[in-house]
Design a protein around this motif. Structure first.
Motif, PDB file in Angstrom:
ATOM      1  N   ILE A  57       0.813  -1.220   0.000  1.00 39.47           N
ATOM      2  CA  ILE A  57       0.000   0.000   0.000  1.00 39.47           C
ATOM      3  C   ILE A  57       0.846   1.269   0.000  1.00 39.47           C
ATOM      4  O   ILE A  57       0.317   2.358  -0.220  1.00 39.47           O
ATOM      5  CB  ILE A  57      -0.974   0.029   1.201  1.00 39.47           C
ATOM      6  CG1 ILE A  57      -0.222  -0.031   2.531  1.00 39.47           C
ATOM      7  CG2 ILE A  57      -1.994  -1.093   1.103  1.00 39.47           C
ATOM      8  CD1 ILE A  57      -1.116   0.202   3.744  1.00 39.47           C
ATOM      9  N   ALA A  58       2.150   1.148   0.264  1.00 38.74           N
ATOM     10  CA  ALA A  58       3.008   2.334   0.269  1.00 38.74           C
ATOM     11  C   ALA A  58       4.458   1.909   0.157  1.00 38.74           C
ATOM     12  O   ALA A  58       4.826   0.778   0.509  1.00 38.74           O
ATOM     13  CB  ALA A  58       2.793   3.158   1.527  1.00 38.74           C
ATOM     14  N   GLU A  59       5.285   2.844  -0.319  1.00 40.99           N
ATOM     15  CA  GLU A  59       6.717   2.586  -0.453  1.00 40.99           C
ATOM     16  C   GLU A  59       7.452   3.893  -0.216  1.00 40.99           C
ATOM     17  O   GLU A  59       7.007   4.962  -0.634  1.00 40.99           O
ATOM     18  CB  GLU A  59       7.020   2.055  -1.855  1.00 40.99           C
ATOM     19  CG  GLU A  59       8.397   1.435  -2.000  1.00 40.99           C
ATOM     20  CD  GLU A  59       8.513   0.639  -3.293  1.00 40.99           C
ATOM     21  OE1 GLU A  59       9.307  -0.305  -3.335  1.00 40.99           O
ATOM     22  OE2 GLU A  59       7.794   0.975  -4.249  1.00 40.99           O
ATOM     23  N   PHE A 115       9.891   2.993  13.385  1.00 44.68           N
ATOM     24  CA  PHE A 115       8.578   2.356  13.461  1.00 44.68           C
ATOM     25  C   PHE A 115       7.522   3.352  13.941  1.00 44.68           C
ATOM     26  O   PHE A 115       6.425   3.453  13.369  1.00 44.68           O
ATOM     27  CB  PHE A 115       8.665   1.151  14.400  1.00 44.68           C
ATOM     28  CG  PHE A 115       7.362   0.471  14.681  1.00 44.68           C
ATOM     29  CD1 PHE A 115       6.618  -0.115  13.670  1.00 44.68           C
ATOM     30  CD2 PHE A 115       6.874   0.400  15.982  1.00 44.68           C
ATOM     31  CE1 PHE A 115       5.413  -0.752  13.937  1.00 44.68           C
ATOM     32  CE2 PHE A 115       5.675  -0.238  16.260  1.00 44.68           C
ATOM     33  CZ  PHE A 115       4.944  -0.814  15.235  1.00 44.68           C
ATOM     34  N   SER A 116       7.848   4.119  14.967  1.00 39.84           N
ATOM     35  CA  SER A 116       6.912   5.100  15.512  1.00 39.84           C
ATOM     36  C   SER A 116       6.648   6.232  14.524  1.00 39.84           C
ATOM     37  O   SER A 116       5.510   6.715  14.406  1.00 39.84           O
ATOM     38  CB  SER A 116       7.455   5.670  16.829  1.00 39.84           C
ATOM     39  OG  SER A 116       7.530   4.668  17.818  1.00 39.84           O
ATOM     40  N   LYS A 117       7.688   6.678  13.822  1.00 42.83           N
ATOM     41  CA  LYS A 117       7.505   7.731  12.811  1.00 42.83           C
ATOM     42  C   LYS A 117       6.579   7.235  11.702  1.00 42.83           C
ATOM     43  O   LYS A 117       5.675   7.966  11.255  1.00 42.83           O
ATOM     44  CB  LYS A 117       8.871   8.121  12.239  1.00 42.83           C
ATOM     45  CG  LYS A 117       8.832   9.066  11.037  1.00 42.83           C
ATOM     46  CD  LYS A 117       8.169  10.392  11.339  1.00 42.83           C
ATOM     47  CE  LYS A 117       8.306  11.351  10.145  1.00 42.83           C
ATOM     48  NZ  LYS A 117       7.388  12.516  10.277  1.00 42.83           N
ATOM     49  N   ALA A 118       6.793   5.999  11.273  1.00 39.09           N
ATOM     50  CA  ALA A 118       5.916   5.434  10.239  1.00 39.09           C
ATOM     51  C   ALA A 118       4.485   5.321  10.754  1.00 39.09           C
ATOM     52  O   ALA A 118       3.522   5.590  10.010  1.00 39.09           O
ATOM     53  CB  ALA A 118       6.437   4.071   9.803  1.00 39.09           C
ATOM     54  N   ALA A 119       4.308   4.955  12.020  1.00 40.60           N
ATOM     55  CA  ALA A 119       2.967   4.843  12.605  1.00 40.60           C
ATOM     56  C   ALA A 119       2.280   6.206  12.622  1.00 40.60           C
ATOM     57  O   ALA A 119       1.087   6.327  12.303  1.00 40.60           O
ATOM     58  CB  ALA A 119       3.057   4.276  14.017  1.00 40.60           C
ATOM     59  N   SER A 120       3.028   7.224  13.007  1.00 41.74           N
ATOM     60  CA  SER A 120       2.480   8.579  13.028  1.00 41.74           C
ATOM     61  C   SER A 120       2.036   9.011  11.635  1.00 41.74           C
ATOM     62  O   SER A 120       0.907   9.488  11.440  1.00 41.74           O
ATOM     63  CB  SER A 120       3.533   9.546  13.569  1.00 41.74           C
ATOM     64  OG  SER A 120       3.141  10.888  13.392  1.00 41.74           O
ATOM     65  N   ASP A 121       2.920   8.827  10.646  1.00 46.61           N
ATOM     66  CA  ASP A 121       2.598   9.224   9.280  1.00 46.61           C
ATOM     67  C   ASP A 121       1.426   8.424   8.722  1.00 46.61           C
ATOM     68  O   ASP A 121       0.549   8.961   8.031  1.00 46.61           O
ATOM     69  CB  ASP A 121       3.821   9.042   8.375  1.00 46.61           C
ATOM     70  CG  ASP A 121       4.902  10.092   8.630  1.00 46.61           C
ATOM     71  OD1 ASP A 121       4.639  11.047   9.396  1.00 46.61           O
ATOM     72  OD2 ASP A 121       6.002   9.956   8.069  1.00 46.61           O
ATOM     73  N   LEU A 122       1.393   7.122   9.029  1.00 42.52           N
ATOM     74  CA  LEU A 122       0.294   6.276   8.565  1.00 42.52           C
ATOM     75  C   LEU A 122      -1.036   6.756   9.137  1.00 42.52           C
ATOM     76  O   LEU A 122      -2.054   6.807   8.435  1.00 42.52           O
ATOM     77  CB  LEU A 122       0.552   4.825   8.972  1.00 42.52           C
ATOM     78  CG  LEU A 122      -0.565   3.814   8.710  1.00 42.52           C
ATOM     79  CD1 LEU A 122      -0.819   3.671   7.210  1.00 42.52           C
ATOM     80  CD2 LEU A 122      -0.217   2.451   9.326  1.00 42.52           C
ATOM     81  N   LYS A 126      -0.287  10.217   5.605  1.00 43.62           N
ATOM     82  CA  LYS A 126       0.888  10.698   4.871  1.00 43.62           C
ATOM     83  C   LYS A 126       1.576   9.590   4.065  1.00 43.62           C
ATOM     84  O   LYS A 126       2.254   9.866   3.084  1.00 43.62           O
ATOM     85  CB  LYS A 126       1.900  11.329   5.837  1.00 43.62           C
ATOM     86  CG  LYS A 126       1.452  12.668   6.377  1.00 43.62           C
ATOM     87  CD  LYS A 126       2.458  13.260   7.351  1.00 43.62           C
ATOM     88  CE  LYS A 126       3.715  13.735   6.641  1.00 43.62           C
ATOM     89  NZ  LYS A 126       4.622  14.446   7.591  1.00 43.62           N
ATOM     90  N   LEU A 127       1.428   8.342   4.510  1.00 43.11           N
ATOM     91  CA  LEU A 127       2.079   7.232   3.806  1.00 43.11           C
ATOM     92  C   LEU A 127       1.135   6.532   2.838  1.00 43.11           C
ATOM     93  O   LEU A 127       1.553   6.077   1.777  1.00 43.11           O
ATOM     94  CB  LEU A 127       2.636   6.218   4.810  1.00 43.11           C
ATOM     95  CG  LEU A 127       3.776   6.709   5.699  1.00 43.11           C
ATOM     96  CD1 LEU A 127       4.247   5.578   6.610  1.00 43.11           C
ATOM     97  CD2 LEU A 127       4.947   7.223   4.859  1.00 43.11           C
ATOM     98  N   ALA A 128      -0.092   6.409   3.216  1.00 43.37           N
ATOM     99  CA  ALA A 128      -1.099   5.764   2.366  1.00 43.37           C
ATOM    100  C   ALA A 128      -2.387   6.544   2.557  1.00 43.37           C
ATOM    101  O   ALA A 128      -3.050   6.425   3.582  1.00 43.37           O
ATOM    102  CB  ALA A 128      -1.282   4.301   2.765  1.00 43.37           C
ATOM    103  N   ASP A 129      -2.723   7.381   1.570  1.00 37.59           N
ATOM    104  CA  ASP A 129      -3.788   8.362   1.786  1.00 37.59           C
ATOM    105  C   ASP A 129      -5.177   7.745   1.960  1.00 37.59           C
ATOM    106  O   ASP A 129      -6.115   8.422   2.348  1.00 37.59           O
ATOM    107  CB  ASP A 129      -3.802   9.408   0.673  1.00 37.59           C
ATOM    108  CG  ASP A 129      -3.949   8.797  -0.723  1.00 37.59           C
ATOM    109  OD1 ASP A 129      -4.273   7.599  -0.804  1.00 37.59           O
ATOM    110  OD2 ASP A 129      -3.725   9.522  -1.714  1.00 37.59           O
ATOM    111  N   LEU A 130      -5.300   6.454   1.693  1.00 40.73           N
ATOM    112  CA  LEU A 130      -6.594   5.796   1.919  1.00 40.73           C
ATOM    113  C   LEU A 130      -6.811   5.466   3.394  1.00 40.73           C
ATOM    114  O   LEU A 130      -7.908   5.094   3.792  1.00 40.73           O
ATOM    115  CB  LEU A 130      -6.682   4.508   1.095  1.00 40.73           C
ATOM    116  CG  LEU A 130      -6.693   4.685  -0.430  1.00 40.73           C
ATOM    117  CD1 LEU A 130      -6.701   3.319  -1.102  1.00 40.73           C
ATOM    118  CD2 LEU A 130      -7.883   5.505  -0.888  1.00 40.73           C
ATOM    119  N   TYR A 131      -5.748   5.597   4.177  1.00 39.09           N
ATOM    120  CA  TYR A 131      -5.820   5.211   5.579  1.00 39.09           C
ATOM    121  C   TYR A 131      -5.695   6.441   6.478  1.00 39.09           C
ATOM    122  O   TYR A 131      -4.657   7.092   6.510  1.00 39.09           O
ATOM    123  CB  TYR A 131      -4.705   4.221   5.923  1.00 39.09           C
ATOM    124  CG  TYR A 131      -4.889   2.862   5.306  1.00 39.09           C
ATOM    125  CD1 TYR A 131      -5.502   1.832   6.011  1.00 39.09           C
ATOM    126  CD2 TYR A 131      -4.466   2.608   4.010  1.00 39.09           C
ATOM    127  CE1 TYR A 131      -5.691   0.583   5.443  1.00 39.09           C
ATOM    128  CE2 TYR A 131      -4.650   1.361   3.428  1.00 39.09           C
ATOM    129  CZ  TYR A 131      -5.259   0.349   4.146  1.00 39.09           C
ATOM    130  OH  TYR A 131      -5.438  -0.876   3.585  1.00 39.09           O
TER     131      TYR A 131
END
Length: 478
Positions: A57-59, A115-122, A126-131
């Motif tokens: 869903i994101a890269e 991991f926490s930064k990715a969780a925040s963005d998700l 910011k990482l996958a706009d559908l979510y």
């Protein structure tokens, strides 16, 4: 409501302890028409082996020095999960936190920061706009920085932030020199934010920037607000006491069910206990203990640490054996305690058996076959083994701390008159108090009628996630 769980573990994908059981079971207890839950996990090898129906869903090309991607999928139990695949961070065999020598893994600070930064963005799309999510529910220090990164976004309205502390002893402490690598505002390294006695605390970040902090039992929530049991966080947690609460854990009663468990020798229930004796004989044979239903069989299923009071259990073994009892140990932890339990098994063959490691199937078999389970913890946020034990008619012997106090009713004279007792409490965390509780257990064992009454009391308890799930749902909705 869309809820994002952020956790380093989730049963059945990856497990080192009770955190995984909670994260794996609680989302399934919500009404999906009201609460839709997704669990965000690091892409450890065990997770990648066990996730099903994956779809990228994101890269992103550079997160903490390497390429990463997000995939969605499901667990075998039907959980919706999103996994962060980052081989440079998570391609680790074995325990996700410590190496084979029991030392913290090098790079943990950047591993769980990324991991926490990715969780925040998700969580904010910011990482996958559908979510996007209405609430982020972070678990323990490994997810604590999620809320610091959310705070740094300066959003007019972001997702609600709930932190659950499963064990305050683990605080995610790192040298202050690593702060620059976190790419957070320099103002956050202060005594009222991430700085903790000259170090960086990921757990403190979660506490400071949360909307609400939960622990896994009401008694533990009260204990950690004190200087004695707050482990350095007592003052901070007491200062925000109005937004700190305890919600007692449950267990998955479909998995822990002696009436339908395919992993045990014979099925049984509160209405018919006969199969438990067969499970006891099978466990004795499997673990090299003398086969006899007349011998009281005690067990330990635990991390082997002094926190769990297992240094005291070692000292009490001769007293148990002198009174004709047996003990089966399943667990791992401190190397010294592992060695001493193996020595005891070698010294007292047929009466003491030790299995070092964790084995989910064997855990079910020990719960089904034992008469008593020993949990003399010095502190215990909630504990799950006593809940599983009661489900299997195995009587818990516990200290009056944390969730042990909240879930086990001492079978004293008053409780027995009311038909309420489910276990035995220690008066103190000492060798003498443990011996006294063992003597009570041994006396109880020789009254089959009373023993079976207490077994049935425990088996009839509602230990499911129904009530805790409602409490969390109410919290999300505030």
């Amino acid at each position: 409501m869309n809820i994002l769980f952020v956790s380093s573990e989730c049963y059945p994908l990856i497990k080192t302890g009770g955190l995984a059981d909670v994260v794996g079971a609680l989302p399934l207890a919500f009404d999906p028409s009201i609460t839709n839950t997704t669990v965000f996990l690091p892409g450890f090898p065990d997770v990648l082996k066990n996730i099903k129906n994956t779809q990228k869903i994101a890269e992103f090309t550079d997160l903490a020095g390497g390429k990463s991607s997000l995939v969605k999928g499901t667990s075998s139990t039907g959980l919706n999960v999103i996994v962060m695949i980052a081989p440079h961070l998570f391609d680790l065999e074995g325990n996700p936190y410590v190496d084979m020598q029991g030392h913290d893994r090098a790079g943990n600070h950047i591993r769980y920061a990324a991991f926490s930064k990715a969780a925040s963005d998700l969580s904010i799309g910011k990482l996958a706009d559908l979510y996007t999510f209405d609430c982020v529910h972070a678990h323990d220090w490994q997810a604590g920085l999620t809320f610091a990164y959310l705070e740094a976004e300066n959003l007019p309205k972001g997702p609600k932030r709930i932190l659950t502390i499963h064990n305050l002893a683990f605080q995610g402490l790192f040298p202050k020199e690593i702060f620059a690598q976190l790419r957070l505002p320099s103002s956050m390294f202060s005594s009222n934010q991430l700085e903790y006695w000259g170090q960086v605390s990921y757990l403190k970040a979660g506490v400071v920037f949360s909307d609400h902090v939960t622990t896994v039992s009401p008694t533990y929530a009260a204990e950690i607000k004190t200087e004695e049991l707050g482990m350095g966080f007592g003052g901070l947690l007491n200062a925000i006491k109005d937004r700190v609460s305890g919600i007692t854990n449950g267990i998955d009663q479909g998995i822990w069910d002696p009436e339908s468990d395919p992993q045990i020798t014979a099925s049984y229930s509160a209405q018919s206990l006969a199969g438990k004796a067969l499970c006891k004989k099978a466990l004795q044979e499997k673990m090299g203990l003398t086969r006899s239903v007349k011998k009281p069989l005690f067990c330990v299923i635990s991390r082997l640490t002094t926190q769990k009071g297992l240094d005291l259990v070692l000292k009490a073994i001769p007293h148990l054996l002198k009174n004709g009892a047996q003990i089966a140990i399943l667990g791992s932890g401190d190397h010294d305690l592992e060695h001493r339990y193996l020595e005891a098994a070698d010294k007292y063959k047929g009466s003491v058996s030790t299995y070092i490691g964790y084995n989910e199937v064997l855990a079910h078999q020990v719960q089904a076959g034992a008469d008593f389970i020993l949990i003399p913890s010095r502190f215990e946020p909630c504990g799950l083994t006593q809940l599983c034990a009661m489900r299997y008619g195995t009587i818990p012997v516990v200290t009056r701390v944390g969730g042990l106090n909240d879930t086990v009713i001492d079978c004293n004279e008053s409780a027995l008159k009311l038909g309420l007792g489910t276990g035995i409490h220690l008066n103190d965390v000492t060798e003498n108090a443990l011996i006294e509780s063992l003597d009570r257990s041994l006396g109880l064992f020789h009254s089959k009628k009373l023993t079976n009454k207490i077994r049935k009391n425990g088996m009839k308890q509602d230990l499911s996630w129904k009530s805790p799930a409602q409490a969390y749902n109410d919290l999300y909705s505030l």
